[in-house]
Motif scaffolding. Structure first.
Motif, mmCIF file in Angstrom:
data_model
loop_
_atom_site.group_PDB
_atom_site.id
_atom_site.type_symbol
_atom_site.label_atom_id
_atom_site.label_comp_id
_atom_site.label_asym_id
_atom_site.label_seq_id
_atom_site.Cartn_x
_atom_site.Cartn_y
_atom_site.Cartn_z
ATOM 1 N N GLY A 10 -18.276 2.245 56.644
ATOM 2 C CA GLY A 10 -19.285 2.596 55.649
ATOM 3 C C GLY A 10 -18.630 3.257 54.447
ATOM 4 O O GLY A 10 -17.409 3.309 54.314
ATOM 5 N N PHE A 11 -19.451 3.787 53.541
ATOM 6 C CA PHE A 11 -18.968 4.408 52.322
ATOM 7 C C PHE A 11 -19.404 5.860 52.287
ATOM 8 O O PHE A 11 -20.487 6.208 52.736
ATOM 9 C CB PHE A 11 -19.529 3.688 51.085
ATOM 10 C CG PHE A 11 -19.118 2.259 50.983
ATOM 11 C CD1 PHE A 11 -17.851 1.929 50.539
ATOM 12 C CD2 PHE A 11 -19.984 1.242 51.334
ATOM 13 C CE1 PHE A 11 -17.459 0.611 50.431
ATOM 14 C CE2 PHE A 11 -19.606 -0.071 51.237
ATOM 15 C CZ PHE A 11 -18.336 -0.392 50.785
ATOM 16 N N SER A 12 -18.579 6.681 51.673
ATOM 17 C CA SER A 12 -18.942 8.088 51.531
ATOM 18 C C SER A 12 -19.884 8.238 50.338
ATOM 19 O O SER A 12 -19.976 7.376 49.462
ATOM 20 C CB SER A 12 -17.690 8.946 51.328
ATOM 21 O OG SER A 12 -17.155 8.711 50.033
ATOM 22 N N LEU A 13 -20.582 9.339 50.283
ATOM 23 C CA LEU A 13 -21.504 9.619 49.177
ATOM 24 C C LEU A 13 -20.744 9.676 47.856
ATOM 25 O O LEU A 13 -21.215 9.178 46.832
ATOM 26 C CB LEU A 13 -22.235 10.938 49.428
ATOM 27 C CG LEU A 13 -23.230 11.360 48.358
ATOM 28 C CD1 LEU A 13 -24.321 10.312 48.204
ATOM 29 C CD2 LEU A 13 -23.821 12.709 48.696
ATOM 30 N N LEU A 14 -19.552 10.235 47.870
ATOM 31 C CA LEU A 14 -18.744 10.328 46.654
ATOM 32 C C LEU A 14 -18.387 8.944 46.122
ATOM 33 O O LEU A 14 -18.459 8.691 44.917
ATOM 34 C CB LEU A 14 -17.475 11.137 46.928
ATOM 35 C CG LEU A 14 -16.553 11.344 45.742
ATOM 36 C CD1 LEU A 14 -17.278 12.121 44.654
ATOM 37 C CD2 LEU A 14 -15.309 12.077 46.171
ATOM 38 N N LEU A 57 -21.531 7.421 44.509
ATOM 39 C CA LEU A 57 -21.836 8.043 43.224
ATOM 40 C C LEU A 57 -20.868 7.589 42.143
ATOM 41 O O LEU A 57 -21.258 7.368 40.991
ATOM 42 C CB LEU A 57 -21.819 9.563 43.350
ATOM 43 C CG LEU A 57 -22.976 10.178 44.133
ATOM 44 C CD1 LEU A 57 -22.756 11.682 44.284
ATOM 45 C CD2 LEU A 57 -24.292 9.889 43.455
ATOM 46 N N LEU A 58 -19.604 7.430 42.495
ATOM 47 C CA LEU A 58 -18.610 6.960 41.536
ATOM 48 C C LEU A 58 -18.923 5.541 41.062
ATOM 49 O O LEU A 58 -18.879 5.244 39.867
ATOM 50 C CB LEU A 58 -17.209 7.020 42.144
ATOM 51 C CG LEU A 58 -16.074 6.589 41.238
ATOM 52 C CD1 LEU A 58 -15.975 7.525 40.042
ATOM 53 C CD2 LEU A 58 -14.761 6.578 42.003
ATOM 54 N N VAL A 59 -19.284 4.671 41.980
ATOM 55 C CA VAL A 59 -19.632 3.299 41.618
ATOM 56 C C VAL A 59 -20.884 3.287 40.747
ATOM 57 O O VAL A 59 -20.951 2.571 39.740
ATOM 58 C CB VAL A 59 -19.818 2.434 42.881
ATOM 59 C CG1 VAL A 59 -20.446 1.090 42.544
ATOM 60 C CG2 VAL A 59 -18.486 2.234 43.573
ATOM 61 N N MET A 60 -21.870 4.090 41.070
ATOM 62 C CA MET A 60 -23.101 4.148 40.269
ATOM 63 C C MET A 60 -22.807 4.669 38.859
ATOM 64 O O MET A 60 -23.372 4.173 37.880
ATOM 65 C CB MET A 60 -24.150 5.014 40.964
ATOM 66 C CG MET A 60 -24.749 4.337 42.184
ATOM 67 S SD MET A 60 -25.863 5.378 43.155
ATOM 68 C CE MET A 60 -26.993 5.988 41.958
ATOM 69 N N ALA A 61 -21.932 5.645 38.734
ATOM 70 C CA ALA A 61 -21.574 6.175 37.413
ATOM 71 C C ALA A 61 -20.852 5.120 36.586
ATOM 72 O O ALA A 61 -21.096 4.986 35.380
ATOM 73 C CB ALA A 61 -20.709 7.420 37.562
#
Length: 171
Positions: free
Chosen positions: A27-31, A34-38
């Motif tokens: 899976g992916f971490s929250l960080l 968030l980086l991909v969304m930014a």
């Protein structure tokens, strides 16, 4: 074992904190999310700026909003103090002077035009609008334009009301 075929408590697997076996998805971490969304948001903002006329048009609208706000402030200050307030603009140098010592400049990319009462001009080429203690004004129009886009900041002479609307550029 129980007769139903289910394992008893002794047969259950506990999470011991050890890493998942090889090949199992982590899976992916929250960080990371968030980086991909930014990155997606920043790319979208840049694309929107390029496709919608660029940052110059944002400067045009921002400058028009700033001029409207400063004119409204001058009117409000005149009403609050009962003392006439003068707003001046020099279209050639793109500088303005407002109430209470406020002043500033507009971006060099913008074309600035002023139409107003000649009687209140401080000098040739500099426009002025005077707001009186009762809210009335000498009136005028400040037009900011960039190529084919323009914004008009109008000041009504009787009421002193300041309005902002799209205009016709390229004149």
């Amino acid at each position: 074992m129980v007769a139903s075929g289910r394992p008893t408590g002794a047969g259950r697997v506990r999470d011991t904190g050890t890493p998942a076996p090889r090949g199992a998805p982590r899976g992916f971490s929250l960080l990371e999310l968030l980086l991909v969304m930014a990155l997606i948001a920043a790319t979208g903002l840049l694309a929107a700026g390029v496709l919608s006329g660029g940052f110059d048009r944002m400067a045009l609208r921002s400058g028009a909003k700033e001029m409207a706000a400063q004119l409204r402030f001058a009117r409000a200050h005149a009403i609050a103090t009962g003392v006439p307030q003068r707003f001046t603009i020099d279209p050639a140098s793109r500088t303005w002077q407002g109430a209470n010592g406020r002043g500033g400049t507009l971006p060099d990319t913008l074309d600035v035009r002023f139409t107003g009462a000649r009687e209140v001009q401080p000098r040739e080429g500099v426009g002025a609008i005077v707001f009186f203690g009762d809210g009335a004004s000498t009136g005028g129009r400040l037009q900011l334009s960039l190529r084919d886009a323009a914004w008009n900041v109008d000041v009504a002479w009787l009421t002193g009301e300041v309005t902002l609307q799209r205009g016709e550029g390229g004149r």
